[in-house]
Design a protein around this motif. Structure first.
Motif, PDB file in Angstrom:
ATOM      1  N   SER A  58       5.028  17.860  14.845  1.00 51.29           N
ATOM      2  CA  SER A  58       4.818  18.817  15.937  1.00 51.29           C
ATOM      3  C   SER A  58       3.725  18.370  16.908  1.00 51.29           C
ATOM      4  O   SER A  58       3.618  18.910  18.010  1.00 51.29           O
ATOM      5  N   GLY A  59       2.899  17.399  16.461  1.00 49.95           N
ATOM      6  CA  GLY A  59       1.784  16.968  17.303  1.00 49.95           C
ATOM      7  C   GLY A  59       0.550  17.834  17.151  1.00 49.95           C
ATOM      8  O   GLY A  59      -0.404  17.704  17.919  1.00 49.95           O
ATOM      9  N   THR A  60       0.549  18.707  16.139  1.00 52.22           N
ATOM     10  CA  THR A  60      -0.620  19.561  15.893  1.00 52.22           C
ATOM     11  C   THR A  60      -1.834  18.726  15.524  1.00 52.22           C
ATOM     12  O   THR A  60      -2.968  19.088  15.824  1.00 52.22           O
ATOM     13  N   VAL A  61      -1.619  17.615  14.820  1.00 49.37           N
ATOM     14  CA  VAL A  61      -2.690  16.655  14.532  1.00 49.37           C
ATOM     15  C   VAL A  61      -2.294  15.321  15.159  1.00 49.37           C
ATOM     16  O   VAL A  61      -1.106  15.041  15.385  1.00 49.37           O
ATOM     17  N   ASP A  62      -3.310  14.511  15.450  1.00 51.45           N
ATOM     18  CA  ASP A  62      -3.040  13.202  16.047  1.00 51.45           C
ATOM     19  C   ASP A  62      -2.695  12.155  14.992  1.00 51.45           C
ATOM     20  O   ASP A  62      -1.961  11.202  15.268  1.00 51.45           O
ATOM     21  N   ALA A  63      -3.261  12.322  13.794  1.00 48.98           N
ATOM     22  CA  ALA A  63      -3.029  11.351  12.738  1.00 48.98           C
ATOM     23  C   ALA A  63      -3.206  12.032  11.394  1.00 48.98           C
ATOM     24  O   ALA A  63      -3.777  13.124  11.290  1.00 48.98           O
ATOM     25  N   ALA A  64      -2.719  11.365  10.345  1.00 46.99           N
ATOM     26  CA  ALA A  64      -2.833  11.932   9.001  1.00 46.99           C
ATOM     27  C   ALA A  64      -2.824  10.815   7.971  1.00 46.99           C
ATOM     28  O   ALA A  64      -2.121   9.813   8.133  1.00 46.99           O
ATOM     29  N   GLY A  65      -3.611  11.002   6.923  1.00 45.01           N
ATOM     30  CA  GLY A  65      -3.584  10.088   5.782  1.00 45.01           C
ATOM     31  C   GLY A  65      -2.592  10.601   4.764  1.00 45.01           C
ATOM     32  O   GLY A  65      -2.681  11.756   4.336  1.00 45.01           O
ATOM     33  N   LEU A  66      -1.643   9.748   4.386  1.00 50.19           N
ATOM     34  CA  LEU A  66      -0.550  10.176   3.508  1.00 50.19           C
ATOM     35  C   LEU A  66      -0.379   9.223   2.343  1.00 50.19           C
ATOM     36  O   LEU A  66      -0.873   8.091   2.354  1.00 50.19           O
ATOM     37  N   VAL A  67       0.348   9.679   1.330  1.00 50.32           N
ATOM     38  CA  VAL A  67       0.672   8.859   0.174  1.00 50.32           C
ATOM     39  C   VAL A  67       2.165   8.966  -0.076  1.00 50.32           C
ATOM     40  O   VAL A  67       2.790   9.959   0.298  1.00 50.32           O
ATOM     41  N   SER A  68       2.737   7.926  -0.694  1.00 44.04           N
ATOM     42  CA  SER A  68       4.164   7.945  -1.017  1.00 44.04           C
ATOM     43  C   SER A  68       4.468   9.097  -1.973  1.00 44.04           C
ATOM     44  O   SER A  68       3.688   9.364  -2.878  1.00 44.04           O
ATOM     45  N   PRO A  69       5.556   9.834  -1.792  1.00 47.04           N
ATOM     46  CA  PRO A  69       6.687   9.580  -0.896  1.00 47.04           C
ATOM     47  C   PRO A  69       6.536  10.185   0.507  1.00 47.04           C
ATOM     48  O   PRO A  69       7.464  10.103   1.309  1.00 47.04           O
ATOM     49  N   PHE A  70       5.404  10.800   0.810  1.00 44.37           N
ATOM     50  CA  PHE A  70       5.238  11.444   2.114  1.00 44.37           C
ATOM     51  C   PHE A  70       5.142  10.424   3.250  1.00 44.37           C
ATOM     52  O   PHE A  70       5.423  10.746   4.398  1.00 44.37           O
TER      53      PHE A  70
ATOM     54  N   ASP B 238       0.843  -1.197   0.000  1.00 42.64           N
ATOM     55  CA  ASP B 238       0.000   0.000   0.000  1.00 42.64           C
ATOM     56  C   ASP B 238       0.875   1.243   0.000  1.00 42.64           C
ATOM     57  O   ASP B 238       1.653   1.454   0.938  1.00 42.64           O
ATOM     58  N   ASP B 239       0.763   2.049  -1.026  1.00 44.57           N
ATOM     59  CA  ASP B 239       1.581   3.265  -1.094  1.00 44.57           C
ATOM     60  C   ASP B 239       0.930   4.431  -0.352  1.00 44.57           C
ATOM     61  O   ASP B 239       1.409   5.552  -0.420  1.00 44.57           O
ATOM     62  N   THR B 240      -0.164   4.156   0.358  1.00 40.59           N
ATOM     63  CA  THR B 240      -0.744   5.159   1.237  1.00 40.59           C
ATOM     64  C   THR B 240      -0.711   4.612   2.653  1.00 40.59           C
ATOM     65  O   THR B 240      -0.422   3.429   2.870  1.00 40.59           O
ATOM     66  N   GLY B 241      -1.029   5.431   3.616  1.00 34.72           N
ATOM     67  CA  GLY B 241      -1.041   4.947   4.990  1.00 34.72           C
ATOM     68  C   GLY B 241      -1.672   5.966   5.928  1.00 34.72           C
ATOM     69  O   GLY B 241      -1.686   7.168   5.650  1.00 34.72           O
ATOM     70  N   LEU B 242      -2.207   5.459   7.028  1.00 36.50           N
ATOM     71  CA  LEU B 242      -2.702   6.311   8.105  1.00 36.50           C
ATOM     72  C   LEU B 242      -1.643   6.308   9.198  1.00 36.50           C
ATOM     73  O   LEU B 242      -1.313   5.250   9.755  1.00 36.50           O
ATOM     74  N   PHE B 243      -1.105   7.481   9.482  1.00 36.69           N
ATOM     75  CA  PHE B 243       0.004   7.604  10.435  1.00 36.69           C
ATOM     76  C   PHE B 243      -0.443   8.378  11.676  1.00 36.69           C
ATOM     77  O   PHE B 243      -1.176   9.370  11.576  1.00 36.69           O
ATOM     78  N   ALA B 244       0.017   7.917  12.833  1.00 36.36           N
ATOM     79  CA  ALA B 244      -0.258   8.608  14.094  1.00 36.36           C
ATOM     80  C   ALA B 244       0.987   9.364  14.531  1.00 36.36           C
ATOM     81  O   ALA B 244       2.114   8.867  14.392  1.00 36.36           O
ATOM     82  N   SER B 245       0.775  10.557  15.062  1.00 29.57           N
ATOM     83  CA  SER B 245       1.879  11.345  15.595  1.00 29.57           C
ATOM     84  C   SER B 245       2.489  10.634  16.801  1.00 29.57           C
ATOM     85  O   SER B 245       1.772  10.080  17.643  1.00 29.57           O
ATOM     86  N   ALA B 246       3.804  10.662  16.904  1.00 33.62           N
ATOM     87  CA  ALA B 246       4.474  10.059  18.058  1.00 33.62           C
ATOM     88  C   ALA B 246       4.022  10.726  19.352  1.00 33.62           C
ATOM     89  O   ALA B 246       3.982  10.092  20.413  1.00 33.62           O
ATOM     90  N   LYS B 247       3.641  12.005  19.270  1.00 38.67           N
ATOM     91  CA  LYS B 247       3.228  12.741  20.463  1.00 38.67           C
ATOM     92  C   LYS B 247       1.794  12.428  20.879  1.00 38.67           C
ATOM     93  O   LYS B 247       1.360  12.822  21.960  1.00 38.67           O
ATOM     94  N   SER B 248       1.033  11.750  19.998  1.00 39.75           N
ATOM     95  CA  SER B 248      -0.367  11.457  20.313  1.00 39.75           C
ATOM     96  C   SER B 248      -0.530  10.265  21.239  1.00 39.75           C
ATOM     97  O   SER B 248      -1.546  10.138  21.932  1.00 39.75           O
ATOM     98  N   GLY B 249       0.438   9.363  21.208  1.00 36.90           N
ATOM     99  CA  GLY B 249       0.330   8.141  21.998  1.00 36.90           C
ATOM    100  C   GLY B 249      -0.586   7.120  21.366  1.00 36.90           C
ATOM    101  O   GLY B 249      -0.805   6.033  21.917  1.00 36.90           O
ATOM    102  N   VAL B 250      -1.124   7.420  20.200  1.00 43.19           N
ATOM    103  CA  VAL B 250      -2.049   6.520  19.511  1.00 43.19           C
ATOM    104  C   VAL B 250      -1.265   5.379  18.865  1.00 43.19           C
ATOM    105  O   VAL B 250      -0.250   5.599  18.193  1.00 43.19           O
ATOM    106  N   THR B 251      -1.754   4.146  19.083  1.00 42.23           N
ATOM    107  CA  THR B 251      -1.066   2.988  18.505  1.00 42.23           C
ATOM    108  C   THR B 251      -1.981   2.145  17.621  1.00 42.23           C
ATOM    109  O   THR B 251      -1.536   1.163  17.039  1.00 42.23           O
ATOM    110  N   SER B 252      -3.271   2.510  17.558  1.00 45.81           N
ATOM    111  CA  SER B 252      -4.191   1.739  16.720  1.00 45.81           C
ATOM    112  C   SER B 252      -5.334   2.639  16.252  1.00 45.81           C
ATOM    113  O   SER B 252      -5.580   3.709  16.839  1.00 45.81           O
TER     114      SER B 252
END
Length: 335
Positions: free
Chosen positions: A203-215, A136-150
């Motif tokens: 920066s932790g401004t958002v808890d998660a983000a949907g991204l696509v490669s190469p981001f 999958d060249d896209t992904g849902l990523f959680a900020s390290a500062k959010s503490g979110v793991t799922s």
């Protein structure tokens, strides 16, 4: 979820304005023409959105697959799929990249568009692999500062997407729903372009983000945690990114579009057989500083099956993103 609908004319006007601005910034100029020019080649203007998978097209151009069909491909990068769709609708470009979700959104508003080829997607069986995220060249990523793991921990959190009601929101919405979260009320959606979303994750401004490669690779490098591969779970397999054209362009340039279809099929087959070459071309085209081994290898389907669109059409209705299924008869132009 915001269900505010704007008048159709206003949507079209805004989209066309976006496309015009984007093309003015990125295009190498010239006017669209189906008349053979210097060297007997016919210029075809193609708009992309600057993805690693664009390397497939770049490789096909370099290998001469389009020249063999009498075509000179002139590329430009637009800001987003709606801008590309507005550009092909207006005839500003002949062909534009768009994933199936924004295409279906546009078709549902009566925009006259056709699908003329496959741009990228997922290989048969990839979604059933041991680790679908590897395909999958896209992904849902959680900020390290959010503490979110799922995904299940995203209730009440802020999620960045590049546009509302577009591809990333739709596929993430399905993942949220599977995790027991109502995507319309259970999270806070914010709109950020991919570059800004990576910075917001850091920066932790958002808890998660949907991204696509190469981001996606940039987010990993900044310490973000991938918690889902929502796109491959949504689309399963087949063509996702599509080469689209305006209905009037297809009618007026039938032989030229057919030539493009033959060339892009040969191009995609070559890219799948030589993925590293295509990835490097994509990274060069997007001016990415990533190495080839830092990105997910794209898949370039050689054709668009009716099921590729119908499956997405049905899912968007089920999730409430479309009021009813879009009639797809005649949308895919056979070569």
């Amino acid at each position: 979820m915001n269900r505010l609908l704007r008048p159709r004319r206003l949507i079209a006007a805004l989209a066309v304005a976006t496309a015009a601005a984007s093309l003015a910034a990125c295009s190498s100029g010239g006017t669209s023409s189906s008349t053979p020019g210097v060297g007997g080649l016919t210029t075809l203007k193609v708009a992309t959105i600057g993805l690693t998978s664009d390397g497939g097209l770049m490789t096909g151009i370099e290998k001469g697959f389009f020249a063999d069909e009498g075509l000179k491909i002139e590329t430009s990068i637009v800001a987003n799929p709606p801008a590309g769709l507005a550009a092909v609708q207006s005839g500003q470009v002949d062909i534009a990249y768009a994933p199936s979700i924004p295409l279906l959104n546009a078709l549902s508003h009566g925009v006259q568009l056709k699908v003329v080829g496959a741009a990228d997607g997922y290989a048969p069986g990839a979604a059933q692999g041991s680790d679908p995220a590897q395909s999958d060249d896209t992904g849902l990523f959680a900020s390290a500062k959010s503490g979110v793991t799922s995904v299940a921990e995203l209730k009440g959190k802020t999620i960045a997407v590049p546009a509302r009601k577009a591809q990333m929101e739709v596929v993430i919405a399905q993942a949220l729903k599977k995790a027991g979260i109502d995507p319309s009320t259970g999270v806070n959606w914010v709109v950020l372009d991919f570059t800004s979303a990576v910075a917001a994750l850091k920066s932790g401004t958002v808890d998660a983000a949907g991204l696509v490669s190469p981001f996606t690779a940039q987010a990993k490098a900044e310490g973000a945690r991938q918690i889902s591969a929502p796109s491959i779970g949504f689309f399963q397999d087949g063509a996702v990114g599509l080469w689209t054209s305006g209905t009037s362009t297809v009618a007026a340039k039938k032989s030229v579009i057919a030539a493009f279809q033959r060339a892009i099929a040969k191009t995609n087959a070559y890219a799948d057989a030589h993925p590293q070459e295509a990835i490097k071309a994509g990274l060069a085209y997007t001016k990415s500083t990533l190495a080839a081994d830092q990105v997910i290898t794209p898949y370039w389907p050689t054709k668009v099956a009716a099921a590729d669109l119908q499956r997405v059409d049905d899912s968007m209705v089920q999730l409430g993103f479309l009021p009813k299924a879009v009639a797809l008869d005649g949308v895919i132009v056979s070569d």
